[in-house]
Design a protein around this motif. Structure first.
Motif: not given
Length: 85
Positions: A15-40
């Motif tokens: 299934s290509e449906h998944h959640f992708l967590v972006i954890i930036p290196r910068s300590p002040n940047a936000k962690v964002i969780v994306y819901e995705r329906f396609a895999w590249q």
């Protein structure tokens, strides 16, 4: 033979449906969780498509660190249940 998976047991061939967590290196940047329906398949590193990928939650790094271990445990427990059914 075990199936090859990514992260917490994600297999884009099932299934290509998944959640992708972006954890930036910068300590002040936000962690964002994306819901995705396609895999590249053609990308070594997945890229966010702002037209298709849906941001579900945005957290400070501090809040992410507070829940990170609990999330890992929960995701792994869910996978164990799925694999034993």
């Amino acid at each position: 033979m075990a199936k090859e998976t990514i992260g917490f047991g994600f297999n884009p061939e099932e299934s290509e449906h998944h959640f992708l967590v972006i954890i930036p290196r910068s300590p002040n940047a936000k962690v964002i969780v994306y819901e995705r329906f396609a895999w590249q398949y053609d990308k070594e590193v997945q890229e966010i498509d702002i037209k298709r990928d849906i941001p579900k939650v945005e957290l400070t790094k501090h809040k992410w660190k507070l829940i990170e271990d609990a999330l890992k445990t929960e995701f792994n427990e869910r996978l164990k249940k799925i694999n034993y059914q």
